[in-house]
Design a protein around this motif. Sequence first.
Motif, PDB file in Angstrom:
ATOM      1  N   VAL A  48       1.116   4.317  -2.012  1.00 52.09           N
ATOM      2  CA  VAL A  48       1.645   3.071  -2.574  1.00 52.09           C
ATOM      3  C   VAL A  48       2.092   2.185  -1.418  1.00 52.09           C
ATOM      4  O   VAL A  48       2.858   2.625  -0.569  1.00 52.09           O
ATOM      5  CB  VAL A  48       2.842   3.342  -3.522  1.00 52.09           C
ATOM      6  CG1 VAL A  48       3.514   2.041  -3.938  1.00 52.09           C
ATOM      7  CG2 VAL A  48       2.382   4.123  -4.745  1.00 52.09           C
ATOM      8  N   LEU A  49       1.576   0.949  -1.380  1.00 58.26           N
ATOM      9  CA  LEU A  49       1.991  -0.008  -0.343  1.00 58.26           C
ATOM     10  C   LEU A  49       2.258  -1.363  -0.971  1.00 58.26           C
ATOM     11  O   LEU A  49       1.417  -1.894  -1.701  1.00 58.26           O
ATOM     12  CB  LEU A  49       0.882  -0.186   0.704  1.00 58.26           C
ATOM     13  CG  LEU A  49       0.773   0.904   1.770  1.00 58.26           C
ATOM     14  CD1 LEU A  49      -0.339   1.847   1.429  1.00 58.26           C
ATOM     15  CD2 LEU A  49       0.548   0.286   3.122  1.00 58.26           C
ATOM     16  N   ASP A  50       3.418  -1.910  -0.704  1.00 59.30           N
ATOM     17  CA  ASP A  50       3.736  -3.263  -1.158  1.00 59.30           C
ATOM     18  C   ASP A  50       4.967  -3.736  -0.420  1.00 59.30           C
ATOM     19  O   ASP A  50       5.460  -3.064   0.483  1.00 59.30           O
ATOM     20  CB  ASP A  50       3.916  -3.301  -2.689  1.00 59.30           C
ATOM     21  CG  ASP A  50       4.886  -2.234  -3.179  1.00 59.30           C
ATOM     22  OD1 ASP A  50       6.013  -2.193  -2.686  1.00 59.30           O
ATOM     23  OD2 ASP A  50       4.494  -1.430  -4.058  1.00 59.30           O
ATOM     24  N   HIS A  94     -10.284   0.784   0.876  1.00 60.49           N
ATOM     25  CA  HIS A  94     -10.095   0.824   2.332  1.00 60.49           C
ATOM     26  C   HIS A  94      -8.859   0.000   2.684  1.00 60.49           C
ATOM     27  O   HIS A  94      -8.875  -1.229   2.576  1.00 60.49           O
ATOM     28  CB  HIS A  94     -11.321   0.254   3.047  1.00 60.49           C
ATOM     29  CG  HIS A  94     -12.595   0.925   2.644  1.00 60.49           C
ATOM     30  ND1 HIS A  94     -12.830   2.262   2.869  1.00 60.49           N
ATOM     31  CD2 HIS A  94     -13.701   0.459   2.012  1.00 60.49           C
ATOM     32  CE1 HIS A  94     -14.028   2.587   2.390  1.00 60.49           C
ATOM     33  NE2 HIS A  94     -14.581   1.515   1.861  1.00 60.49           N
ATOM     34  N   CYS A  95      -7.803   0.684   3.071  1.00 57.00           N
ATOM     35  CA  CYS A  95      -6.558  -0.012   3.424  1.00 57.00           C
ATOM     36  C   CYS A  95      -6.531  -0.265   4.926  1.00 57.00           C
ATOM     37  O   CYS A  95      -6.939   0.588   5.714  1.00 57.00           O
ATOM     38  CB  CYS A  95      -5.345   0.822   3.003  1.00 57.00           C
ATOM     39  SG  CYS A  95      -3.783   0.098   3.552  1.00 57.00           S
ATOM     40  N   VAL A  96      -5.994  -1.409   5.307  1.00 54.12           N
ATOM     41  CA  VAL A  96      -5.945  -1.798   6.723  1.00 54.12           C
ATOM     42  C   VAL A  96      -5.086  -0.822   7.538  1.00 54.12           C
ATOM     43  O   VAL A  96      -5.247  -0.706   8.740  1.00 54.12           O
ATOM     44  CB  VAL A  96      -5.450  -3.256   6.862  1.00 54.12           C
ATOM     45  CG1 VAL A  96      -3.965  -3.369   6.538  1.00 54.12           C
ATOM     46  CG2 VAL A  96      -5.741  -3.816   8.244  1.00 54.12           C
ATOM     47  N   THR A  97      -4.184  -0.084   6.880  1.00 48.72           N
ATOM     48  CA  THR A  97      -3.374   0.910   7.594  1.00 48.72           C
ATOM     49  C   THR A  97      -4.177   2.188   7.871  1.00 48.72           C
ATOM     50  O   THR A  97      -3.585   3.202   8.226  1.00 48.72           O
ATOM     51  CB  THR A  97      -2.086   1.246   6.813  1.00 48.72           C
ATOM     52  OG1 THR A  97      -2.447   1.777   5.538  1.00 48.72           O
ATOM     53  CG2 THR A  97      -1.224   0.002   6.606  1.00 48.72           C
ATOM     54  N   PHE A 177      -7.690  -3.580   1.353  1.00 50.59           N
ATOM     55  CA  PHE A 177      -7.008  -3.523   0.060  1.00 50.59           C
ATOM     56  C   PHE A 177      -5.859  -4.526  -0.063  1.00 50.59           C
ATOM     57  O   PHE A 177      -5.359  -4.741  -1.163  1.00 50.59           O
ATOM     58  CB  PHE A 177      -6.508  -2.090  -0.157  1.00 50.59           C
ATOM     59  CG  PHE A 177      -6.451  -1.646  -1.600  1.00 50.59           C
ATOM     60  CD1 PHE A 177      -7.363  -2.090  -2.542  1.00 50.59           C
ATOM     61  CD2 PHE A 177      -5.479  -0.742  -2.014  1.00 50.59           C
ATOM     62  CE1 PHE A 177      -7.316  -1.661  -3.854  1.00 50.59           C
ATOM     63  CE2 PHE A 177      -5.418  -0.305  -3.324  1.00 50.59           C
ATOM     64  CZ  PHE A 177      -6.335  -0.759  -4.243  1.00 50.59           C
ATOM     65  N   TRP A 178      -5.435  -5.130   1.053  1.00 50.71           N
ATOM     66  CA  TRP A 178      -4.348  -6.118   0.887  1.00 50.71           C
ATOM     67  C   TRP A 178      -4.832  -7.344   0.127  1.00 50.71           C
ATOM     68  O   TRP A 178      -4.025  -8.109  -0.405  1.00 50.71           O
ATOM     69  CB  TRP A 178      -3.700  -6.472   2.238  1.00 50.71           C
ATOM     70  CG  TRP A 178      -4.293  -7.623   3.002  1.00 50.71           C
ATOM     71  CD1 TRP A 178      -4.106  -8.958   2.738  1.00 50.71           C
ATOM     72  CD2 TRP A 178      -5.129  -7.564   4.169  1.00 50.71           C
ATOM     73  NE1 TRP A 178      -4.784  -9.721   3.669  1.00 50.71           N
ATOM     74  CE2 TRP A 178      -5.419  -8.886   4.563  1.00 50.71           C
ATOM     75  CE3 TRP A 178      -5.664  -6.499   4.916  1.00 50.71           C
ATOM     76  CZ2 TRP A 178      -6.225  -9.189   5.662  1.00 50.71           C
ATOM     77  CZ3 TRP A 178      -6.456  -6.811   6.016  1.00 50.71           C
ATOM     78  CH2 TRP A 178      -6.724  -8.131   6.367  1.00 50.71           C
ATOM     79  N   LYS A 179      -6.178  -7.531   0.050  1.00 46.88           N
ATOM     80  CA  LYS A 179      -6.727  -8.651  -0.742  1.00 46.88           C
ATOM     81  C   LYS A 179      -6.670  -8.361  -2.239  1.00 46.88           C
ATOM     82  O   LYS A 179      -6.868  -9.270  -3.053  1.00 46.88           O
ATOM     83  CB  LYS A 179      -8.180  -8.918  -0.331  1.00 46.88           C
ATOM     84  CG  LYS A 179      -8.364  -9.296   1.135  1.00 46.88           C
ATOM     85  CD  LYS A 179      -7.847 -10.691   1.445  1.00 46.88           C
ATOM     86  CE  LYS A 179      -8.068 -11.047   2.906  1.00 46.88           C
ATOM     87  NZ  LYS A 179      -7.618 -12.426   3.204  1.00 46.88           N
TER      88      LYS A 179
HETATM   89 MO    MO Z   1      -2.129  -2.709   3.112  1.00 51.58          MO
END
Ligand code: MO
Length: 218
Positions: A48-50, A94-97, A177-179
Amino acid sequence: MTDETPETKLTASKRRWAEQGRFLTGKLTRAETDRLPPGQHLVKNWPVLDLGQQPRIQTTEWALQIIGAVENPMKLDWDAFHRLPQSNRLSDIHCVTTWSRYDNRWQGVSTRDLLDLVMPAPEARFVMLTSYDGYTTNLPLDDFASENGILATAWEGEPLTRDHGGPMRLVIPHLYFWKSAKWLRRIEFLLGDQAGFWERNGYHMLGDPWREQRYSGD
Ligand SMILES: [Mo]
Ligand SMILES: Nc1nc2c(c(=O)[nH]1)N[C@H]1C(S)=C(S)[C@@H](COP(=O)(O)O)O[C@H]1N2
Protein backbone atom coordinates in the motif's frame (compact mmCIF):
# COMPACT_ATOMS: atom_id res chain seq x y z
CA MET A 1 31.38 -23.23 -33.41
CA THR A 2 34.16 -24.34 -35.78
CA ASP A 3 33.86 -27.40 -38.00
CA GLU A 4 36.34 -29.31 -35.84
CA THR A 5 34.45 -28.82 -32.59
CA PRO A 6 32.12 -31.73 -32.07
CA GLU A 7 28.76 -30.68 -30.75
CA THR A 8 28.53 -32.32 -27.37
CA LYS A 9 25.30 -32.65 -25.49
CA LEU A 10 26.31 -29.65 -23.36
CA THR A 11 27.22 -27.32 -26.21
CA ALA A 12 24.03 -28.32 -27.98
CA SER A 13 21.88 -27.38 -25.01
CA LYS A 14 23.87 -24.18 -24.43
CA ARG A 15 23.28 -23.20 -28.02
CA ARG A 16 19.59 -23.94 -27.65
CA TRP A 17 19.40 -21.83 -24.47
CA ALA A 18 21.14 -18.98 -26.24
CA GLU A 19 18.65 -19.18 -29.08
CA GLN A 20 15.80 -19.15 -26.60
CA GLY A 21 17.45 -16.31 -24.67
CA ARG A 22 17.48 -18.33 -21.44
CA PHE A 23 19.77 -17.56 -18.53
CA LEU A 24 20.52 -14.06 -19.82
CA THR A 25 20.49 -12.75 -16.25
CA GLY A 26 21.38 -16.11 -14.73
CA LYS A 27 17.96 -16.28 -13.13
CA LEU A 28 15.18 -15.27 -15.42
CA THR A 29 14.10 -16.68 -18.74
CA ARG A 30 13.77 -14.37 -21.71
CA ALA A 31 10.00 -14.31 -21.39
CA GLU A 32 10.36 -13.11 -17.80
CA THR A 33 12.94 -10.45 -18.58
CA ASP A 34 10.63 -9.15 -21.30
CA ARG A 35 7.77 -8.96 -18.84
CA LEU A 36 9.66 -7.32 -15.96
CA PRO A 37 10.75 -3.72 -16.75
CA PRO A 38 14.35 -2.69 -15.99
CA GLY A 39 15.20 -2.05 -12.35
CA GLN A 40 12.05 -3.80 -11.05
CA HIS A 41 11.71 -6.87 -8.82
CA LEU A 42 8.71 -9.11 -8.32
CA VAL A 43 6.58 -9.21 -5.20
CA LYS A 44 3.73 -11.59 -4.34
CA ASN A 45 2.03 -9.35 -1.79
CA TRP A 46 0.42 -6.02 -2.69
CA PRO A 47 2.08 -3.06 -0.93
CA VAL A 48 0.00 0.00 0.00
CA LEU A 49 1.44 3.38 -1.03
CA ASP A 50 -0.19 6.78 -0.73
CA LEU A 51 0.14 10.14 0.96
CA GLY A 52 -1.15 8.69 4.22
CA GLN A 53 -4.72 10.00 4.08
CA GLN A 54 -7.06 7.20 3.07
CA PRO A 55 -10.44 8.86 2.54
CA ARG A 56 -13.52 6.93 3.58
CA ILE A 57 -16.08 7.40 0.79
CA GLN A 58 -19.48 5.74 1.07
CA THR A 59 -20.80 4.62 -2.30
CA THR A 60 -23.96 6.65 -1.54
CA GLU A 61 -21.81 9.83 -1.45
CA TRP A 62 -19.42 8.84 -4.21
CA ALA A 63 -19.48 10.54 -7.64
CA LEU A 64 -17.15 10.80 -10.60
CA GLN A 65 -16.99 14.20 -12.23
CA ILE A 66 -15.95 14.65 -15.87
CA ILE A 67 -14.95 18.18 -16.84
CA GLY A 68 -12.84 20.19 -19.28
CA ALA A 69 -12.49 19.63 -23.01
CA VAL A 70 -15.32 17.10 -23.50
CA GLU A 71 -18.57 17.17 -25.42
CA ASN A 72 -20.54 15.64 -22.55
CA PRO A 73 -19.32 16.83 -19.16
CA MET A 74 -21.12 14.86 -16.45
CA LYS A 75 -21.26 13.67 -12.91
CA LEU A 76 -21.84 9.95 -12.45
CA ASP A 77 -23.09 8.60 -9.16
CA TRP A 78 -22.47 4.99 -8.08
CA ASP A 79 -25.61 3.62 -9.77
CA ALA A 80 -25.02 5.49 -13.02
CA PHE A 81 -21.41 4.28 -13.04
CA HIS A 82 -22.61 0.66 -12.67
CA ARG A 83 -25.08 1.04 -15.51
CA LEU A 84 -22.10 1.58 -17.84
CA PRO A 85 -20.68 -1.53 -19.57
CA GLN A 86 -18.60 -3.52 -17.07
CA SER A 87 -15.28 -5.04 -18.16
CA ASN A 88 -12.48 -7.23 -16.84
CA ARG A 89 -8.77 -6.66 -17.28
CA LEU A 90 -5.76 -8.74 -16.26
CA SER A 91 -2.56 -6.72 -15.85
CA ASP A 92 0.77 -6.27 -14.09
CA ILE A 93 1.59 -3.47 -11.64
CA HIS A 94 4.93 -1.63 -11.83
CA CYS A 95 5.60 0.80 -8.99
CA VAL A 96 8.36 3.39 -9.29
CA THR A 97 9.68 2.24 -5.88
CA THR A 98 10.83 -0.88 -7.88
CA TRP A 99 8.23 -3.52 -6.99
CA SER A 100 6.13 -5.20 -9.64
CA ARG A 101 3.17 -7.50 -9.15
CA TYR A 102 1.92 -9.78 -11.92
CA ASP A 103 -1.59 -10.86 -12.89
CA ASN A 104 -4.00 -8.51 -11.17
CA ARG A 105 -7.60 -9.12 -12.15
CA TRP A 106 -9.62 -5.90 -12.26
CA GLN A 107 -13.28 -5.25 -12.86
CA GLY A 108 -14.95 -1.95 -13.63
CA VAL A 109 -15.51 0.43 -16.53
CA SER A 110 -12.87 0.46 -19.25
CA THR A 111 -11.44 3.90 -19.94
CA ARG A 112 -12.46 3.43 -23.60
CA ASP A 113 -16.10 2.91 -22.65
CA LEU A 114 -15.97 6.04 -20.51
CA LEU A 115 -14.44 8.00 -23.41
CA ASP A 116 -17.19 6.76 -25.75
CA LEU A 117 -19.70 8.24 -23.34
CA VAL A 118 -18.12 11.61 -22.59
CA MET A 119 -16.54 12.23 -26.01
CA PRO A 120 -13.32 14.23 -25.51
CA ALA A 121 -13.05 17.29 -27.71
CA PRO A 122 -10.85 16.71 -30.79
CA GLU A 123 -8.22 19.08 -29.35
CA ALA A 124 -8.01 17.33 -25.94
CA ARG A 125 -4.57 15.76 -25.46
CA PHE A 126 -4.10 15.16 -21.71
CA VAL A 127 -6.07 14.27 -18.61
CA MET A 128 -5.64 15.50 -15.05
CA LEU A 129 -6.93 13.14 -12.38
CA THR A 130 -8.00 14.40 -8.96
CA SER A 131 -8.74 12.13 -6.02
CA TYR A 132 -10.68 12.35 -2.75
CA ASP A 133 -7.42 12.66 -0.78
CA GLY A 134 -6.38 15.72 -2.84
CA TYR A 135 -3.88 13.70 -4.91
CA THR A 136 -3.50 14.67 -8.56
CA THR A 137 -1.69 13.05 -11.48
CA ASN A 138 -1.51 13.78 -15.22
CA LEU A 139 -1.14 11.63 -18.30
CA PRO A 140 -1.60 11.84 -22.07
CA LEU A 141 -5.10 11.05 -23.31
CA ASP A 142 -3.69 8.30 -25.56
CA ASP A 143 -2.27 6.53 -22.50
CA PHE A 144 -5.48 7.00 -20.53
CA ALA A 145 -7.30 5.45 -23.51
CA SER A 146 -5.04 2.39 -23.71
CA GLU A 147 -6.72 -0.98 -24.12
CA ASN A 148 -5.87 -2.10 -20.58
CA GLY A 149 -7.04 1.09 -18.88
CA ILE A 150 -9.84 0.54 -16.39
CA LEU A 151 -11.74 2.47 -13.73
CA ALA A 152 -11.71 -0.39 -11.26
CA THR A 153 -14.23 -1.11 -8.53
CA ALA A 154 -13.14 -4.72 -7.89
CA TRP A 155 -9.89 -6.68 -7.63
CA GLU A 156 -9.79 -10.48 -7.77
CA GLY A 157 -13.58 -10.60 -7.65
CA GLU A 158 -13.90 -8.59 -4.43
CA PRO A 159 -14.81 -4.92 -4.01
CA LEU A 160 -11.67 -2.80 -4.07
CA THR A 161 -10.61 -2.16 -0.47
CA ARG A 162 -10.22 1.37 0.86
CA ASP A 163 -6.44 1.10 1.29
CA HIS A 164 -6.06 0.26 -2.42
CA GLY A 165 -8.32 3.10 -3.57
CA GLY A 166 -11.86 1.80 -3.12
CA PRO A 167 -14.57 2.42 -3.97
CA MET A 168 -12.98 3.23 -7.37
CA ARG A 169 -9.47 3.74 -8.69
CA LEU A 170 -7.89 4.11 -12.08
CA VAL A 171 -5.53 1.40 -13.39
CA ILE A 172 -3.21 2.27 -16.30
CA PRO A 173 -0.86 -0.71 -16.15
CA HIS A 174 1.66 0.28 -18.84
CA LEU A 175 2.74 3.34 -16.78
CA TYR A 176 4.26 3.46 -13.28
CA PHE A 177 1.55 2.94 -10.69
CA TRP A 178 1.61 6.50 -9.35
CA LYS A 179 -0.42 7.40 -12.48
CA SER A 180 -3.16 5.03 -11.31
CA ALA A 181 -5.07 7.40 -9.04
CA LYS A 182 -6.79 5.81 -6.06
CA TRP A 183 -10.16 7.22 -4.77
CA LEU A 184 -10.64 8.95 -8.12
CA ARG A 185 -13.23 11.75 -8.11
CA ARG A 186 -12.51 13.93 -11.13
CA ILE A 187 -11.18 13.57 -14.67
CA GLU A 188 -10.37 16.81 -16.43
CA PHE A 189 -9.59 16.85 -20.15
CA LEU A 190 -6.86 19.30 -21.12
CA LEU A 191 -5.36 20.69 -24.29
CA GLY A 192 -1.87 20.98 -22.77
CA ASP A 193 0.02 18.95 -20.17
CA GLN A 194 0.02 20.07 -16.53
CA ALA A 195 1.97 18.49 -13.67
CA GLY A 196 0.18 16.57 -10.93
CA PHE A 197 1.40 16.04 -7.37
CA TRP A 198 4.43 13.78 -7.92
CA GLU A 199 5.18 15.34 -11.29
CA ARG A 200 5.59 18.74 -9.57
CA ASN A 201 7.89 16.99 -7.12
CA GLY A 202 10.37 15.70 -9.70
CA TYR A 203 8.68 12.63 -11.13
CA HIS A 204 8.39 12.09 -14.86
CA MET A 205 5.48 13.59 -16.82
CA LEU A 206 4.86 10.24 -18.62
CA GLY A 207 6.35 7.49 -16.39
CA ASP A 208 6.94 4.61 -18.84
CA PRO A 209 8.53 1.73 -16.86
CA TRP A 210 10.01 0.17 -20.02
CA ARG A 211 12.02 3.36 -20.60
CA GLU A 212 12.65 3.76 -16.85
CA GLN A 213 11.06 7.21 -16.80
CA ARG A 214 11.14 7.58 -13.03
CA TYR A 215 12.25 11.21 -12.64
CA SER A 216 11.95 14.19 -14.93
CA GLY A 217 15.03 14.08 -17.14
CA ASP A 218 15.15 10.24 -17.29
MO1 MO B 1 4.42 4.90 -6.03
N1 LIG C 1 -5.36 9.19 -4.55
C1 LIG C 1 -4.13 8.69 -4.54
N2 LIG C 1 -3.79 7.83 -5.52
C2 LIG C 1 -2.55 7.29 -5.53
C3 LIG C 1 -1.59 7.64 -4.57
C4 LIG C 1 -1.99 8.56 -3.56
O1 LIG C 1 -1.22 8.95 -2.65
N3 LIG C 1 -3.26 9.05 -3.58
N4 LIG C 1 -0.34 7.09 -4.63
C5 LIG C 1 0.09 6.53 -5.92
C6 LIG C 1 1.27 5.72 -5.80
S1 LIG C 1 2.74 6.54 -5.61
C7 LIG C 1 1.23 4.36 -5.97
S2 LIG C 1 2.64 3.44 -6.05
C8 LIG C 1 -0.06 3.64 -6.05
C9 LIG C 1 -0.14 2.60 -4.95
O2 LIG C 1 -1.34 1.89 -5.02
P1 LIG C 1 -1.57 0.72 -3.97
O3 LIG C 1 -1.50 1.35 -2.60
O4 LIG C 1 -2.89 0.15 -4.28
O5 LIG C 1 -0.46 -0.26 -4.17
O6 LIG C 1 -1.16 4.50 -5.93
C10 LIG C 1 -1.01 5.74 -6.59
N5 LIG C 1 -2.26 6.42 -6.53
